[in-house]
Design a protein around this motif. Sequence first.
Motif, PDB file in Angstrom:
ATOM      1  N   LEU A 292       0.851  -1.189   0.000  1.00 13.17           N
ATOM      2  CA  LEU A 292       0.000   0.000   0.000  1.00 13.17           C
ATOM      3  C   LEU A 292       0.880   1.229   0.000  1.00 13.17           C
ATOM      4  CD1 LEU A 292      -2.743  -0.851   2.658  1.00 13.17           C
ATOM      5  CD2 LEU A 292      -3.161  -0.378   0.252  1.00 13.17           C
ATOM      6  N   GLY A 293       0.414   2.263  -0.655  1.00 13.75           N
ATOM      7  CA  GLY A 293       1.169   3.506  -0.667  1.00 13.75           C
ATOM      8  C   GLY A 293       0.333   4.629  -1.232  1.00 13.75           C
ATOM      9  N   PHE A 294       0.884   5.808  -1.150  1.00 18.83           N
ATOM     10  CA  PHE A 294       0.184   6.978  -1.662  1.00 18.83           C
ATOM     11  C   PHE A 294       0.866   7.472  -2.938  1.00 18.83           C
ATOM     12  CE2 PHE A 294      -1.152   7.151   2.794  1.00 18.83           C
ATOM     13  CZ  PHE A 294      -2.519   7.308   2.621  1.00 18.83           C
ATOM     14  N   GLY A 295       0.063   8.004  -3.806  1.00 20.93           N
ATOM     15  CA  GLY A 295       0.568   8.621  -5.023  1.00 20.93           C
ATOM     16  C   GLY A 295      -0.309   9.794  -5.385  1.00 20.93           C
ATOM     17  N   VAL A 296       0.266  10.726  -6.126  1.00 26.65           N
ATOM     18  CA  VAL A 296      -0.557  11.840  -6.581  1.00 26.65           C
ATOM     19  C   VAL A 296      -1.596  11.283  -7.552  1.00 26.65           C
ATOM     20  CG1 VAL A 296       1.251  13.547  -6.229  1.00 26.65           C
ATOM     21  CG2 VAL A 296       1.094  12.361  -8.415  1.00 26.65           C
ATOM     22  N   PRO A 297      -2.721  11.954  -7.719  1.00 27.61           N
ATOM     23  CA  PRO A 297      -3.797  11.399  -8.548  1.00 27.61           C
ATOM     24  C   PRO A 297      -3.357  11.124  -9.991  1.00 27.61           C
ATOM     25  CG  PRO A 297      -4.612  13.223  -7.217  1.00 27.61           C
ATOM     26  CD  PRO A 297      -3.132  13.200  -7.047  1.00 27.61           C
ATOM     27  N   ARG A 298      -3.850  10.017 -10.491  1.00 29.79           N
ATOM     28  CA  ARG A 298      -3.589   9.662 -11.880  1.00 29.79           C
ATOM     29  C   ARG A 298      -4.349  10.605 -12.794  1.00 29.79           C
ATOM     30  NH1 ARG A 298      -4.966   3.621 -13.748  1.00 29.79           N
ATOM     31  NH2 ARG A 298      -6.999   4.339 -13.038  1.00 29.79           N
ATOM     32  N   SER A 299      -3.759  10.915 -13.946  1.00 26.52           N
ATOM     33  CA  SER A 299      -4.386  11.881 -14.842  1.00 26.52           C
ATOM     34  C   SER A 299      -4.224  11.445 -16.299  1.00 26.52           C
ATOM     35  CB  SER A 299      -3.753  13.266 -14.651  1.00 26.52           C
ATOM     36  OG  SER A 299      -2.376  13.218 -14.974  1.00 26.52           O
ATOM     37  N   TYR A 369       3.598  18.966 -16.005  1.00 25.15           N
ATOM     38  CA  TYR A 369       2.667  19.705 -16.870  1.00 25.15           C
ATOM     39  C   TYR A 369       2.125  20.935 -16.139  1.00 25.15           C
ATOM     40  CZ  TYR A 369      -1.404  20.096 -20.069  1.00 25.15           C
ATOM     41  OH  TYR A 369      -2.355  20.523 -20.981  1.00 25.15           O
ATOM     42  N   LYS A 370       1.704  20.756 -14.895  1.00 26.04           N
ATOM     43  CA  LYS A 370       1.151  21.850 -14.095  1.00 26.04           C
ATOM     44  C   LYS A 370       2.229  22.888 -13.756  1.00 26.04           C
ATOM     45  CE  LYS A 370      -1.614  20.449 -10.715  1.00 26.04           C
ATOM     46  NZ  LYS A 370      -2.119  19.588  -9.617  1.00 26.04           N
ATOM     47  N   ALA A 371       3.436  22.413 -13.432  1.00 35.12           N
ATOM     48  CA  ALA A 371       4.521  23.334 -13.075  1.00 35.12           C
ATOM     49  C   ALA A 371       4.889  24.222 -14.257  1.00 35.12           C
ATOM     50  CB  ALA A 371       5.736  22.537 -12.597  1.00 35.12           C
ATOM     51  N   THR A 372       4.968  23.627 -15.443  1.00 35.45           N
ATOM     52  CA  THR A 372       5.304  24.411 -16.635  1.00 35.45           C
ATOM     53  C   THR A 372       4.210  25.424 -16.932  1.00 35.45           C
ATOM     54  OG1 THR A 372       6.419  22.413 -17.467  1.00 35.45           O
ATOM     55  CG2 THR A 372       6.062  24.216 -19.023  1.00 35.45           C
ATOM     56  N   THR A 410      -7.031  26.625 -14.211  1.00 39.07           N
ATOM     57  CA  THR A 410      -7.329  25.214 -14.457  1.00 39.07           C
ATOM     58  C   THR A 410      -6.663  24.807 -15.759  1.00 39.07           C
ATOM     59  OG1 THR A 410      -9.459  25.433 -13.345  1.00 39.07           O
ATOM     60  CG2 THR A 410      -9.148  23.504 -14.744  1.00 39.07           C
ATOM     61  N   THR A 411      -5.947  23.703 -15.731  1.00 37.15           N
ATOM     62  CA  THR A 411      -5.235  23.232 -16.925  1.00 37.15           C
ATOM     63  C   THR A 411      -6.208  22.655 -17.948  1.00 37.15           C
ATOM     64  OG1 THR A 411      -4.913  21.057 -15.939  1.00 37.15           O
ATOM     65  CG2 THR A 411      -3.206  22.696 -15.538  1.00 37.15           C
ATOM     66  N   TYR A 412      -5.688  22.401 -19.129  1.00 30.21           N
ATOM     67  CA  TYR A 412      -6.506  21.828 -20.193  1.00 30.21           C
ATOM     68  C   TYR A 412      -7.162  20.509 -19.771  1.00 30.21           C
ATOM     69  CZ  TYR A 412      -6.042  24.626 -24.452  1.00 30.21           C
ATOM     70  OH  TYR A 412      -6.175  25.594 -25.423  1.00 30.21           O
ATOM     71  N   ASN A 413      -6.426  19.739 -18.942  1.00 23.68           N
ATOM     72  CA  ASN A 413      -6.986  18.439 -18.541  1.00 23.68           C
ATOM     73  C   ASN A 413      -7.752  18.516 -17.216  1.00 23.68           C
ATOM     74  OD1 ASN A 413      -4.711  18.883 -17.028  1.00 23.68           O
ATOM     75  ND2 ASN A 413      -3.907  16.798 -17.173  1.00 23.68           N
ATOM     76  N   GLY A 414      -8.107  19.744 -16.782  1.00 27.32           N
ATOM     77  CA  GLY A 414      -9.071  19.903 -15.702  1.00 27.32           C
ATOM     78  C   GLY A 414      -8.526  19.949 -14.295  1.00 27.32           C
ATOM     79  N   TYR A 415      -7.241  20.265 -14.118  1.00 25.87           N
ATOM     80  CA  TYR A 415      -6.657  20.299 -12.774  1.00 25.87           C
ATOM     81  C   TYR A 415      -6.411  21.739 -12.338  1.00 25.87           C
ATOM     82  CZ  TYR A 415      -6.054  15.272 -12.881  1.00 25.87           C
ATOM     83  OH  TYR A 415      -6.289  13.919 -12.933  1.00 25.87           O
TER      84      TYR A 415
END
Length: 819
Positions: A292-299, A369-372, A410-415
């Motif tokens: 088990l572990g944590f990860g940032v949301p898949r996109s 993607y978000k950072a850029t 909000t990015t193109y992919n909705g984040y």
Amino acid sequence: MPILSMNGDFIIGGIFAIHYYTNSGENTYTRLPPRLKCSGSMDFRQLRFARAMEFTIHEINNRTDLLPAITLGYQIYDSCSDVQMAIKIALQCENGLDPIFNDTGSCSKSAAATVPAVVGDSTSSTSIIMARMLGPFGIPQVSHSSACACLSDKNQFPAFFRTVPSDHHQAAALAKMVKYFGWTWIGAVRSDTDYGNYGMAAFLKAAQEEGICVEYSEAYYRTQPRSKLERVANVIRASTARVVVAVAHPGDMKLIFEELAWQPLPPIQWIGSEAWFTHPDFLRFNICSGALGFGVPRSIIPSFREFLLDLSPEQVSKSPLLTEFWESSFSCSLKGRTGVRERDGSEDIRALQNPYTDTSQLRITNLVYKATYAIAHALHGVICNERPCDKTIKFTPWQIHNQLKRVNFTTYNGYQVNFDSNGDPEAVYELINLQFTKDGILDFVTVGYYDTSKPKGQEFKVTSAVRWFGRRTEVPVSVCSESCPPGTRKAVQKGRPVCCFDCIPCAEGEISNKTDSVDCVRCSPEFWPNTKQDSCFPKLVEFLSWDDTLAIILTVFSITGAFVAVCVTAVFYKHRASPIVRANNSELSFLLLFSLTLCFLCSLTFIGRPSEWSCMLRHTAFGITFVLCISCVLGKTIVVLMAFRATLPGSNVMKWFGPPQQRLSVLAFTLIQVFICVLWLKISPPFPFRNLKHYKEKVIFECGLGSAVGFWAVLGYIGCLAFLCFILAFLARKLPDNFNEAKFITFSMLIFCAVWITFIPAYVSSPGKFTVAVEIFAILASSFGLIVCIFVPKCFIIVFRPEHNTKKHVMGKVPSKAL
């Protein structure tokens, strides 16, 4: 030199740890070091991150609403996850210099513009050193995966931003998840880097707050000696903790898993941090099954996969980095190197399956993607703020830095993209479980989440079934000591963590109604624990009730005694004119029989549930009726003595103790007792109370004496009269009558005194309802003693020997046998 670059109106820097290891020439104080070169295997996943930045800039350049008529360029560097290389890149970003070192020690300058902002780096250690160098110049740095909580300190890192959540939140998420599954005994493994050390310190603090204990905490870094790696592996194998939390870099965890695979390993439940857990390389390790572990949301990033696959050998050959990727992926040479298979045209990048082409788990990629985009929006806010974009405008990096603080889009992919006052985004993680698919391969399955935007206490939630090691469905157990069941408490083992404890049964009178209770709770005074000592129930209330066997027996004797007294009264009344009745002072005899009947009946007031009235009645009725009884006996004794003295020549004592005086004496003696009882009832009367001290497991419902002095005064007065009566009867025992009543009074008083002297220790020592039973027994025994000794001989003569019931016999003038 940048590994990927493109010219533009504004150049954005990018730093990614595409290679793991670095080698450097010998450092001296007289010469600059030779150029740093990365060696070791390439991380295709990091290459995907670098190309994600490249893709994002191309996407921005094609937009008309963001930086219109402006072309962004990029310079992407490989930090090799090395601090020295990070320093070199930071210097280039600050002053535009690309130092080229040669054997003569001269330094040339390549034409390179100062970058307004930087994306990266991938690791916390290199990001820290870069942030220290870029921060004073205000050059903003937006990292996509440097999660160390230390980077939130704006005093040290004023220009640092990131799109990955701080490890402060991940530490809390890991602790809550471990607590949720009931694991209180864990092991800990970390990378010996800033990310691992700071991240593990934050987790250990959060774990301690959740009551979780750590058996060991081991650190390892991939450049350390192999002996250190072996020691870490042996610690994991030998430990009793079956859950291991790992806060580490992928390269370090890969080496640890490879070392553990050499020898058998007990089933381990791995808990992974975001940095390594979603790396696809770990899907090949079966020991990760159920992890088990944590990860940032898949996109999903539209068109990104096509961009990655849009590579031809001709394009690849123009970039040393892409050439290395191509040759490593297809095991061929684009440039005809000896000993390596030459490209034959069968290489199909679309058929390639590796972390570079895998876009099914775009997690960190989306953060790039978000950072850029964040930098592009900040740049847009500076040069295009409600006016046409001006590429010639002069600005400082601080302006970009200040604009980054305010970005919210909000990015193109909705984040959603924005930063808090520490330069951190809102923390949202997916809880991921490594499960076997139907094809028998490990895959990432989202089974829950941790979201700091949720209300407090609802941040963590498991939404799907978790599969554990070996495809088991039951939750693994990892505790130092088994849980203490209700009825026990935890006692920490000396010298060990608080999770290691012994289960101690609760002390008498105490309970614990929860598992793993630290303390036992004492039941309230009127309650007592059950046999399991996990709940309190009302104590059994004990008193001499009417349905009690002992009470029934005593009632029978009481009623029998009263019935005998009434029968004797009837016999005496029927033969009241007979000499034996007349000779025994019939008036006092009837009064004595009446008082004895009351004595027998007053014992019934001691039976039943005590009440305020019954408590006052039982003691006062007993005291008054017994004094009336003893007064009558005392009167009869005095009459016998006076009668004997009256027979002496010249004696006239009987006129001083005739019937009036006898009545007055009985009344006087009785009124004294009545006065004592009234005084007792007035000052401190008997009262019903629950005796909680005598028995631990039950309540004795009894009558409290109120005033002990009053109680013993009543008994003492009865005792004094009885003793006086005994003395007088004893003196008159040998009077020369054929029927000597004094002798029988002596016996009755002897029995009476013996009973009540015995009563005192028995009364004091008898527990509970037996105290009342002893008192009733004493009343009945002394009453029966009086009626048997005084009246039975007379009734025997009246009923069975009527020939003796004559005046001559009574006066002793006719010889007779001793009765």
